[in-house]
Design a protein around this motif. Structure first.
Motif: not given
Length: 346
Positions: A273, A276-277, A280, A287-288, A290-291, A294-295
């Protein structure tokens, strides 16, 4: 002098057009890029060298594990033992333009997609492969409204960034479906994809999964195909390359870079998390998004993995067989010398 001016690109269509189009046109930048650069990594004020690193982005900050390491003050200290005292990040819109900068002497090390990296190497740009920075990059084919299947594309124009891993995905997909000779492929940057679809100028766009595909699907544009769901053998990989001159000047750089990157991958896996922040913010997105784009699973800790090398070899073979590059690249020979190479992990 700007590094980002891109020459106008003619339409790429049918058999005989290729990622070479992207490289050849971007190579027109070489003269101006060389004029803007010094030869080899520049000397910093403290006597060390400034490492000029190119990366693909529409924003000025790298958003992957390397960017994480840099933002957290971990990358540069790790590179000091290799003689690096400063890092200069240089963003590019696409791989062919970045490759032209490498050829022109403006960059020492770069991260880009496998397709432009392989094409550049096959075309004689003198680099070595440091690692596969990402394994499993997804691409989607998104249609204009009313276009819901591949068959709907017959006789129409499809766009993507020519020379990118999305281009290789698109060409391979069309060939698999027997549609390659029935469509026209044209070059459009991802930043112009929405406008091109809205104007009716193109019937579909092959895009990297993430922000663009999120915007398009939210606006009601149909997803025709996903590499991850429908053609996993067409997933892309990232490549970190270093020039021969830079490798000779700083032979310990690949190991130092890979060690810093492995530490960053460990950290982002421990706290996805937070990553992801960070990503982003660096990418100026959510963030959504990026998930999807870029997982953390996209980034192997090892420089090379069996899965990644298999995908890379498949891309190399496809490019050569379809005359999208000037020949097969010997991937084993392309990798950094045996003294700094890492045995592939499964």
């Amino acid at each position: 002098m700007s590094l980002f001016r891109t020459p106008a690109r003619p339409t790429a269509r049918r058999r005989g057009t290729s990622a070479v189009v992207g490289i050849a046109l971007a190579a027109a930048l070489v003269g101006s890029l060389a004029a803007c650069s010094s030869s080899g990594s520049a000397k910093a004020a403290d006597g060390g060298s400034t490492l000029r690193v190119g990366f693909i982005s529409n924003t000025p900050n790298p958003a992957g594990p390397e960017g994480w390491a840099d933002a957290h003050g971990e990358l540069l200290p790790a590179l000091r033992s290799a003689g690096i005292s400063k890092i200069a990040w240089v963003p590019f819109k696409n791989g062919p333009d970045l490759s032209a900068a490498v050829q022109g002497g403006s960059l020492d090390l770069a991260t880009l997609g496998d397709t432009p990296a392989l094409t550049a190497k096959a075309n004689g740009i003198d680099t070595h492969l440091v690692n596969q920075s990402a394994v499993g990059q997804d691409a989607w084919l998104v249609g204009a409204k009313g276009v819901t299947s591949l068959d709907d594309l017959k006789g129409k124009t499809i766009a993507t960034q020519v020379g990118s891993y999305m281009y290789r995905y698109l060409v391979a997909l069309l060939k698999q479906k027997g549609l390659f000779d029935d469509v026209k492929i044209t070059h459009v940057y991802t930043t112009n994809a929405v406008a091109s679809l809205q104007s009716g100028g193109i019937a579909a766009y092959a895009a990297p999964a993430g922000q663009l595909t999120g915007v398009l699907t939210a606006q009601g544009y149909p997803v025709i195909d996903k590499a991850s769901a429908d053609h996993p053998e067409l997933l892309g990989t990232g490549a970190t390359i270093i020039t021969t001159k830079e490798l000779a000047a700083h032979p310990g750089l690949p190991d130092a870079w890979n060690a810093a990157r492995a530490k960053a991958v460990s950290e982002i896996n421990a706290d996805p998390e937070a990553f992801y922040e960070f990503a982003a913010k660096a990418s100026k997105t959510t963030v959504d998004v990026v998930k999807v784009s870029q997982p953390v699973t996209l980034y192997p800790a090892e420089p090379f993995t069996d899965k990644g090398l298999k995908l890379l070899q498949g891309t190399d073979d496809f490019l050569a067989e379809n005359k999208l590059s000037k020949g097969v690249v010997d991937i084993d020979a392309w990798r950094v010398p045996a003294s700094t190479a890492t045995t592939p992990a499964g």
